[in-house]
Design a protein around this motif. Structure first.
Motif, PDB file in Angstrom:
ATOM      1  N   ALA A  74       0.837  -1.207   0.000  1.00 23.51           N
ATOM      2  CA  ALA A  74       0.000   0.000   0.000  1.00 23.51           C
ATOM      3  C   ALA A  74       0.869   1.253   0.000  1.00 23.51           C
ATOM      4  CB  ALA A  74      -0.932   0.000   1.212  1.00 23.51           C
ATOM      5  N   TRP A  75       1.952   1.236   0.762  1.00 26.30           N
ATOM      6  CA  TRP A  75       2.861   2.391   0.794  1.00 26.30           C
ATOM      7  C   TRP A  75       3.505   2.602  -0.575  1.00 26.30           C
ATOM      8  CZ3 TRP A  75       4.081   6.585   3.409  1.00 26.30           C
ATOM      9  CH2 TRP A  75       5.278   7.227   3.107  1.00 26.30           C
ATOM     10  N   ILE A  76       3.937   1.513  -1.184  1.00 25.27           N
ATOM     11  CA  ILE A  76       4.537   1.617  -2.515  1.00 25.27           C
ATOM     12  C   ILE A  76       3.516   2.160  -3.509  1.00 25.27           C
ATOM     13  CG2 ILE A  76       5.453   0.247  -4.450  1.00 25.27           C
ATOM     14  CD1 ILE A  76       6.722  -1.592  -2.240  1.00 25.27           C
ATOM     15  N   GLY A  77       2.296   1.668  -3.439  1.00 25.14           N
ATOM     16  CA  GLY A  77       1.244   2.149  -4.324  1.00 25.14           C
ATOM     17  C   GLY A  77       0.935   3.617  -4.109  1.00 25.14           C
ATOM     18  N   TRP A  78       0.863   4.036  -2.838  1.00 24.31           N
ATOM     19  CA  TRP A  78       0.624   5.450  -2.523  1.00 24.31           C
ATOM     20  C   TRP A  78       1.733   6.306  -3.123  1.00 24.31           C
ATOM     21  CZ3 TRP A  78       3.809   8.821   0.008  1.00 24.31           C
ATOM     22  CH2 TRP A  78       3.290  10.089   0.235  1.00 24.31           C
ATOM     23  N   PHE A  79       2.977   5.894  -2.909  1.00 24.99           N
ATOM     24  CA  PHE A  79       4.131   6.652  -3.384  1.00 24.99           C
ATOM     25  C   PHE A  79       4.117   6.759  -4.913  1.00 24.99           C
ATOM     26  CE2 PHE A  79       8.431   7.519  -4.650  1.00 24.99           C
ATOM     27  CZ  PHE A  79       8.961   8.299  -3.628  1.00 24.99           C
ATOM     28  N   ARG A  80       3.898   5.628  -5.584  1.00 29.47           N
ATOM     29  CA  ARG A  80       3.901   5.630  -7.051  1.00 29.47           C
ATOM     30  C   ARG A  80       2.775   6.495  -7.615  1.00 29.47           C
ATOM     31  NH1 ARG A  80       3.097   0.020  -8.841  1.00 29.47           N
ATOM     32  NH2 ARG A  80       3.483   0.844 -10.917  1.00 29.47           N
ATOM     33  N   THR A  81       1.610   6.446  -6.984  1.00 27.59           N
ATOM     34  CA  THR A  81       0.481   7.256  -7.443  1.00 27.59           C
ATOM     35  C   THR A  81       0.746   8.731  -7.223  1.00 27.59           C
ATOM     36  OG1 THR A  81      -1.072   5.457  -7.048  1.00 27.59           O
ATOM     37  CG2 THR A  81      -1.992   7.679  -7.141  1.00 27.59           C
ATOM     38  N   GLU A  82       1.263   9.075  -6.053  1.00 28.83           N
ATOM     39  CA  GLU A  82       1.565  10.477  -5.756  1.00 28.83           C
ATOM     40  C   GLU A  82       2.640  10.998  -6.711  1.00 28.83           C
ATOM     41  OE1 GLU A  82       0.670  13.956  -3.734  1.00 28.83           O
ATOM     42  OE2 GLU A  82      -0.312  12.019  -3.516  1.00 28.83           O
ATOM     43  N   ALA A  83       3.655  10.199  -6.985  1.00 30.76           N
ATOM     44  CA  ALA A  83       4.716  10.608  -7.904  1.00 30.76           C
ATOM     45  C   ALA A  83       4.162  10.824  -9.312  1.00 30.76           C
ATOM     46  CB  ALA A  83       5.828   9.555  -7.924  1.00 30.76           C
ATOM     47  N   ALA A  84       3.264   9.941  -9.748  1.00 28.79           N
ATOM     48  CA  ALA A  84       2.670  10.083 -11.077  1.00 28.79           C
ATOM     49  C   ALA A  84       1.827  11.360 -11.155  1.00 28.79           C
ATOM     50  CB  ALA A  84       1.821   8.861 -11.415  1.00 28.79           C
ATOM     51  N   MET A  85       1.078  11.645 -10.110  1.00 28.86           N
ATOM     52  CA  MET A  85       0.265  12.872 -10.115  1.00 28.86           C
ATOM     53  C   MET A  85       1.158  14.109 -10.161  1.00 28.86           C
ATOM     54  SD  MET A  85      -3.047  12.151  -7.675  1.00 28.86           S
ATOM     55  CE  MET A  85      -2.128  11.979  -6.158  1.00 28.86           C
TER      56      MET A  85
END
Length: 118
Positions: A74-85
């Motif tokens: 979940a942390w990795i997913g949050w980070f990747r999504t935030e970085a993409a945004m």
């Protein structure tokens, strides 16, 4: 004031706060899911239901391991999504959905077998 993780917040442009907050809510939903998986795995074993012991233990371990891995993913997913945004790029797919579907299906099959073979 510095924000954590600095490596993420030091690049790109600040996205619309609504999207950042939605990303955070998704992360927290995965954390709740992890807690439920852990509780289910512990309860299955601690309650000592009259089920085939090895299969019951196996199902418990599948749920507990899934509950332990979910926060990291979940942390990795949050980070990747935030970085993409922040970069203005397409949002990445999450590996959590398929991984948890497999884990919960496996636990369900093990419990079903444990009931049938008791």
């Amino acid at each position: 004031m510095s924000r954590f993780p600095r490596a993420l917040y030091s690049r790109g442009e600040e996205p619309d706060p609504r999207f950042t907050l939605a990303n955070e809510r998704t992360f927290l939903a995965w954390i709740r899911t992890a807690l439920a998986l852990l509780a289910g795995g512990v309860a299955l074993e601690v309650l000592g239901l009259d089920l085939h012991p090895q299969l019951r233990l196996s199902a418990s371990l599948v749920l507990i391991v899934a509950g332990l891995l979910t926060p990291a993913l979940a942390w990795i997913g949050w980070f990747r999504t935030e970085a993409a945004m922040r970069a203005g790029t397409p949002l990445p797919a999450s590996p959590l959905g398929p991984a948890l579907a497999i884990a919960v299906t496996a636990a369900g099959i093990l419990v079903t077998l444990a009931v049938l073979l008791k």
